[in-house]
Scaffold this active site. Structure first.
Site, PDB file in Angstrom:
ATOM      1  N   TYR A 251      20.707  13.457   6.621  1.00  0.00           N
ATOM      2  CA  TYR A 251      20.035  14.086   5.480  1.00  0.00           C
ATOM      3  C   TYR A 251      18.516  14.044   5.703  1.00  0.00           C
ATOM      4  O   TYR A 251      18.048  13.606   6.761  1.00  0.00           O
ATOM      5  CB  TYR A 251      20.486  13.405   4.180  1.00  0.00           C
ATOM      6  CG  TYR A 251      21.983  13.580   3.964  1.00  0.00           C
ATOM      7  CD1 TYR A 251      22.536  14.869   3.880  1.00  0.00           C
ATOM      8  CD2 TYR A 251      22.848  12.489   3.902  1.00  0.00           C
ATOM      9  CE1 TYR A 251      23.912  15.044   3.719  1.00  0.00           C
ATOM     10  CE2 TYR A 251      24.222  12.667   3.740  1.00  0.00           C
ATOM     11  CZ  TYR A 251      24.743  13.942   3.652  1.00  0.00           C
ATOM     12  OH  TYR A 251      26.096  14.126   3.506  1.00  0.00           O
TER      13      TYR A 251
ATOM     14  N   ARG B 115      19.026   2.798   3.326  1.00  0.00           N
ATOM     15  CA  ARG B 115      20.179   3.048   4.214  1.00  0.00           C
ATOM     16  C   ARG B 115      19.721   3.901   5.380  1.00  0.00           C
ATOM     17  O   ARG B 115      19.099   4.946   5.193  1.00  0.00           O
ATOM     18  CB  ARG B 115      21.320   3.745   3.458  1.00  0.00           C
ATOM     19  CG  ARG B 115      22.470   4.128   4.397  1.00  0.00           C
ATOM     20  CD  ARG B 115      23.752   4.491   3.704  1.00  0.00           C
ATOM     21  NE  ARG B 115      24.563   3.298   3.453  1.00  0.00           N
ATOM     22  CZ  ARG B 115      25.876   3.306   3.272  1.00  0.00           C
ATOM     23  NH1 ARG B 115      26.557   4.435   3.331  1.00  0.00           N
ATOM     24  NH2 ARG B 115      26.547   2.187   3.060  1.00  0.00           N
TER      25      ARG B 115
ATOM     26  N   ALA C  32      25.152   9.078  -3.646  1.00  0.00           N
ATOM     27  CA  ALA C  32      23.878   9.747  -3.364  1.00  0.00           C
ATOM     28  C   ALA C  32      23.469  10.519  -4.617  1.00  0.00           C
ATOM     29  O   ALA C  32      24.188  11.410  -5.065  1.00  0.00           O
ATOM     30  CB  ALA C  32      24.050  10.690  -2.180  1.00  0.00           C
TER      31      ALA C  32
ATOM     32  N   GLY D  95      33.463   0.710   1.377  1.00  0.00           N
ATOM     33  CA  GLY D  95      33.588   2.059   0.840  1.00  0.00           C
ATOM     34  C   GLY D  95      35.019   2.407   0.516  1.00  0.00           C
ATOM     35  O   GLY D  95      35.533   2.115  -0.575  1.00  0.00           O
ATOM     36  N   ARG D  96      35.701   3.011   1.484  1.00  0.00           N
ATOM     37  CA  ARG D  96      37.025   3.594   1.210  1.00  0.00           C
ATOM     38  C   ARG D  96      38.040   2.583   0.687  1.00  0.00           C
ATOM     39  O   ARG D  96      38.905   2.947  -0.116  1.00  0.00           O
ATOM     40  CB  ARG D  96      37.545   4.295   2.469  1.00  0.00           C
ATOM     41  CG  ARG D  96      36.810   5.599   2.748  1.00  0.00           C
ATOM     42  CD  ARG D  96      37.025   6.097   4.132  1.00  0.00           C
ATOM     43  NE  ARG D  96      36.426   5.191   5.125  1.00  0.00           N
ATOM     44  CZ  ARG D  96      36.524   5.346   6.433  1.00  0.00           C
ATOM     45  NH1 ARG D  96      37.209   6.369   6.927  1.00  0.00           N
ATOM     46  NH2 ARG D  96      35.948   4.485   7.257  1.00  0.00           N
TER      47      ARG D  96
ATOM     48  N   GLN E 201      21.511   4.979  -5.415  1.00  0.00           N
ATOM     49  CA  GLN E 201      21.098   5.515  -4.116  1.00  0.00           C
ATOM     50  C   GLN E 201      20.364   6.831  -4.344  1.00  0.00           C
ATOM     51  O   GLN E 201      20.953   7.799  -4.838  1.00  0.00           O
ATOM     52  CB  GLN E 201      22.294   5.746  -3.184  1.00  0.00           C
ATOM     53  CG  GLN E 201      21.815   6.117  -1.775  1.00  0.00           C
ATOM     54  CD  GLN E 201      22.923   6.493  -0.818  1.00  0.00           C
ATOM     55  OE1 GLN E 201      23.755   7.352  -1.133  1.00  0.00           O
ATOM     56  NE2 GLN E 201      22.953   5.880   0.356  1.00  0.00           N
TER      57      GLN E 201
ATOM     58  N   CYS F 227      29.806   9.700  -2.700  1.00  0.00           N
ATOM     59  CA  CYS F 227      29.703  10.925  -3.489  1.00  0.00           C
ATOM     60  C   CYS F 227      31.017  11.222  -4.171  1.00  0.00           C
ATOM     61  O   CYS F 227      32.084  11.127  -3.546  1.00  0.00           O
ATOM     62  CB  CYS F 227      29.378  12.111  -2.582  1.00  0.00           C
ATOM     63  SG  CYS F 227      27.675  12.163  -2.088  1.00  0.00           S
TER      64      CYS F 227
ATOM     65  N   SER G 113      30.068   0.531  -1.567  1.00  0.00           N
ATOM     66  CA  SER G 113      29.220   1.425  -0.774  1.00  0.00           C
ATOM     67  C   SER G 113      29.049   2.749  -1.526  1.00  0.00           C
ATOM     68  O   SER G 113      29.965   3.191  -2.217  1.00  0.00           O
ATOM     69  CB  SER G 113      29.897   1.656   0.579  1.00  0.00           C
ATOM     70  OG  SER G 113      28.982   2.124   1.533  1.00  0.00           O
ATOM     71  N   PRO G 114      27.884   3.371  -1.403  1.00  0.00           N
ATOM     72  CA  PRO G 114      27.678   4.644  -2.116  1.00  0.00           C
ATOM     73  C   PRO G 114      28.688   5.698  -1.669  1.00  0.00           C
ATOM     74  O   PRO G 114      28.869   5.906  -0.469  1.00  0.00           O
ATOM     75  CB  PRO G 114      26.248   5.041  -1.725  1.00  0.00           C
ATOM     76  CG  PRO G 114      25.921   4.237  -0.511  1.00  0.00           C
ATOM     77  CD  PRO G 114      26.704   2.979  -0.616  1.00  0.00           C
TER      78      PRO G 114
HETATM   79  C1  LIG Z   1      34.226   9.871  -0.373  1.00  0.00           C
HETATM   80  C2  LIG Z   1      33.022   9.328   0.365  1.00  0.00           C
HETATM   81  C3  LIG Z   1      31.756   9.638  -0.088  1.00  0.00           C
HETATM   82  C4  LIG Z   1      30.627   9.106   0.554  1.00  0.00           C
HETATM   83  N1  LIG Z   1      29.384   9.351   0.038  1.00  0.00           N
HETATM   84  C5  LIG Z   1      28.307   8.683   0.521  1.00  0.00           C
HETATM   85  C6  LIG Z   1      27.064   8.720  -0.146  1.00  0.00           C
HETATM   86  O1  LIG Z   1      26.924   9.309  -1.221  1.00  0.00           O
HETATM   87  N2  LIG Z   1      26.030   8.045   0.412  1.00  0.00           N
HETATM   88  C7  LIG Z   1      26.165   7.326   1.570  1.00  0.00           C
HETATM   89  O2  LIG Z   1      25.196   6.751   2.034  1.00  0.00           O
HETATM   90  N3  LIG Z   1      27.356   7.239   2.205  1.00  0.00           N
HETATM   91  C8  LIG Z   1      28.426   7.871   1.684  1.00  0.00           C
HETATM   92  N4  LIG Z   1      29.657   7.705   2.267  1.00  0.00           N
HETATM   93  C9  LIG Z   1      29.793   6.742   3.374  1.00  0.00           C
HETATM   94  C10 LIG Z   1      30.242   5.373   2.819  1.00  0.00           C
HETATM   95  O3  LIG Z   1      29.267   4.816   1.966  1.00  0.00           O
HETATM   96  C11 LIG Z   1      30.534   4.374   3.953  1.00  0.00           C
HETATM   97  O4  LIG Z   1      29.335   4.134   4.636  1.00  0.00           O
HETATM   98  C12 LIG Z   1      31.584   4.884   4.932  1.00  0.00           C
HETATM   99  O5  LIG Z   1      32.690   5.433   4.241  1.00  0.00           O
HETATM  100  C13 LIG Z   1      32.069   3.787   5.866  1.00  0.00           C
HETATM  101  O6  LIG Z   1      32.528   2.677   5.124  1.00  0.00           O
HETATM  102  P1  LIG Z   1      34.108   2.439   4.791  1.00  0.00           P
HETATM  103  O7  LIG Z   1      34.827   2.448   6.089  1.00  0.00           O
HETATM  104  O8  LIG Z   1      34.140   1.126   4.077  1.00  0.00           O
HETATM  105  O9  LIG Z   1      34.539   3.587   3.919  1.00  0.00           O
HETATM  106  C14 LIG Z   1      30.788   8.277   1.677  1.00  0.00           C
HETATM  107  C15 LIG Z   1      32.080   8.001   2.149  1.00  0.00           C
HETATM  108  C16 LIG Z   1      33.185   8.486   1.492  1.00  0.00           C
HETATM  109  C17 LIG Z   1      34.558   8.126   1.995  1.00  0.00           C
END
Ligand SMILES: Cc1cc2nc3c(=O)[nH]c(=O)nc-3n(C[C@H](O)[C@H](O)[C@H](O)COP(=O)(O)O)c2cc1C
Length: 362
Positions: free
Chosen positions: A184, A232, A58, A330-331, A100, A25, A22-23
Site C-alpha cells: 500500500y 506495520r 485497515a 489473524g485467521r 490501523q 479488513c 491482527s488487523p
Molecule cells: C480477511 C483478512 C483481512 C486482512 N486485512 C488486513 C488489514 O486490514 N491490514 C493488515 O495489515 N493486514 C491484513 N491482513 C493480514 C493479517 O493481518 C495477517 O497479517 C495475515 O493474515 C497473516 O496472519 P495469520 O496467518 O495469523 O492470518 C488480512 C488478512 C486476512 C485473512
C-alpha cells in the site's frame, strides 16, 4: 521469564497478555466508510475472547485511500462517531483498542475479495489512485488510473494521517498503528520497485523512507505521549531477483522509526508485486523476520510477529524465546474468537479474563 500471558506495558498502556487480533479488513461498510454493527460485533467478540490488544482493520484516512468501496474510514467526525462505540466496547472488555490507519495507494479501488478483488474502473465505481510513480499495479485486468503524487498530495496524505489519528484518540483508541506494509501507499514509497521518483522522496534509502518517517512523526505529534504508536511494515518484498526492499532495510528503518516516536514494529512481509516469491508460508514463516528486527536493531524498539500462528504453545514459544514481544493472530481469530481464552486454558493460566456473563461456561 516473559511468556504469552505476561502483561505488555508500553508507555502508559498495559495489555493483559501478548496476543493481539491482527488487523483484518472486513469490507463491510455501505460504501461510506462508516462503521456498522458488524464492526462492533466482530472486534467486540474478539475482545470478549480474551485478546490483549484488538487492532481494527485497515481504516482509511481518506476516501481514495480505501482498498474497496466498502472499507472502513476515519476521515470525518461522522466516521469517528460511528466507530466510537467499538473502541469503547473493546476497552470495557479489558482489551486495548488499537486502530490501523491506512492508505492503499495504487492498490486502492478494487472489488472485495469475495467479488474477485478485481481493479474497479471509473465506470464501475472506482477512482483514480495515488502512488509515488504513475505506474499501476500489474493486474491481469485493466487498472484504474494512477496519479504520481505531487508535493500537495504528499502534504495532504500527512495531514490525513494526523487528522485520522486525532479522531481515533478522541474516541478512545489507545494504540495507533500506521500501515506501511503489503504494497500500500507507504510501502510503495519505501521500495525501489514502486518508487521511481527523483525528488527528495525517491532514489536513495534516506529519501524513500522520508514519507513514512514524516507520517509517523505527524501521528506521534497528535497522539498522547502516554500511548503507543505501532508501525506495520513488510520486512521484505520477497523479490530477490531485483533491487527491492530487504530485511536489512527494515532493521535500519526500525531504528529510525523508533527515533521518530514509534514504539513497536509489526513485522509482516510482501504484498508489493505479484512476482513475489515466498520460500515457505507455513507455521511461523514470518517470525524470523520479526526476530531479526527485534535482535539486530540498536534501539529498544519492540516487535510483533504475525503469520500462521494458530496454537497456544507456538505463540508462547515466540515470546519465551525472545523472538517477538507481541504475537498478532489473524485467521485463527476468524475461526475462533476465543483463541486467547483457549490458549490460556491450554497453558494453565489461572486468572483468565472470562467475562462474568460466561463464567459458568468455564
Ligand atoms: C480477511 C483478512 C483481512 C486482512 N486485512 C488486513 C488489514 O486490514 N491490514 C493488515 O495489515 N493486514 C491484513 N491482513 C493480514 C493479517 O493481518 C495477517 O497479517 C495475515 O493474515 C497473516 O496472519 P495469520 O496467518 O495469523 O492470518 C488480512 C488478512 C486476512 C485473512
Amino acid at each position: 521469564m516473559t511468556d504469552l500471558f505476561t502483561p505488555l506495558r508500553i508507555r502508559g498502556v498495559e495489555a493483559r497478555n501478548r496476543i493481539a487480533v491482527s488487523p483484518m479488513c472486513q469490507y463491510s461498510c455501505d460504501r461510506d466508510g462508516l462503521a456498522k454493527d458488524w464492526h462492533l460485533v466482530h472486534l467486540g467478540s474478539r475482545a470478549v475472547g480474551g485478546a490483549g490488544t484488538v487492532v481494527s482493520e485497515a481504516t482509511a484516512v481518506s476516501p481514495e485511500g480505501r482498498i474497496s468501496p466498502n472499507d472502513l474510514g476515519l476521515w470525518s467526525a461522522d466516521h469517528a462517531d460511528a466507530l466510537r462505540g467499538v473502541a469503547d466496547f473493546v476497552s470495557r472488555q479489558g482489551a486495548v483498542p488499537a486502530v490501523q490507519l491506512a492508505h492503499a495507494g495504487r492498490k486502492a479501488s478494487t472489488s472485495r475479495p469475495w467479488e474477485g478483488r478485481d481493479p474497479l474502473s471509473l465506470d464501475e465505481g472506482g477512482w483514480e489512485t495515488l502512488a509515488p510513480s504513475d505506474v499501476p499495479y500489474p493486474y491481469d485486468g485493466e487498472a484504474p488510473p494512477v496519479r504520481r503524487m505531487d508535493s500537495d498530495d504528499i502534504e495532504k496524505v500527512k495531514d490525513d494521517f494526523a487528522s485520522a489519528a486525532e479522531r481515533a484518540l478522541d474516541i478512545g483508541f489507545e494504540v495507533a498503528e500506521v500501515h506501511a506494509a503489503h504494497g500500500y501507499l507507504l510501502h510503495e514509497f519505501l521500495s525501489p520497485v514502486t518508487n521511481g521518483r527523483d525528488d527528495e522522496y525517491g532514489g536513495c534509502f534516506r529519501n524513500r523512507v522520508r514519507l513514512v518517517r514524516e507520517v509517523v512523526r505527524e501521528v506521534r505529534d497528535v497522539w498522547d505521549d502516554d500511548k503507543p504508536v505501532f508501525v506495520r511494515v513488510s520486512a521484505t518484498d520477497w523479490l530477490p531477483d531485483r533491487d527491492s526492499w530487504t530485511v536489512d532495510d527494515t532493521v535500519r528503518l526500525a531504528d529510525l522509526l523508533h527515533d521518530d516516536g514509534a514504539d513497536l514494529i509489526d513485522v509482516s512481509s510482501g504484498g508489493l508485486h505479484p512476482d513475489q516469491s515466498i520460500p515457505h508460508t507455513g507455521a511461523n514463516y514470518q517470525v524470523p523476520l520479526a526476530e531479526r528486527v527485534r535482535n539486530r536493531t540498536e534501539t529498544e524498539v519492540l516487535t510483533s510477529a504475525v503469520g500462521c500462528v494458530v496454537e497456544s504453545n507456538q505463540a508462547d514459544g515466540i515470546v519465551r524465546n525472545n523472538r517477538a514481544d507481541l504475537v498478532m493472530v489473524g485467521r485463527e481469530h476468524l475461526r475462533n474468537p476465543y483463541f486467547a481464552l483457549d490458549a490460556g486454558r491450554e497453558l494453565g493460566i489461572d486468572d483468565l479474563p472470562v467475562p462474568s456473563q460466561y463464567l459458568r461456561g468455564f
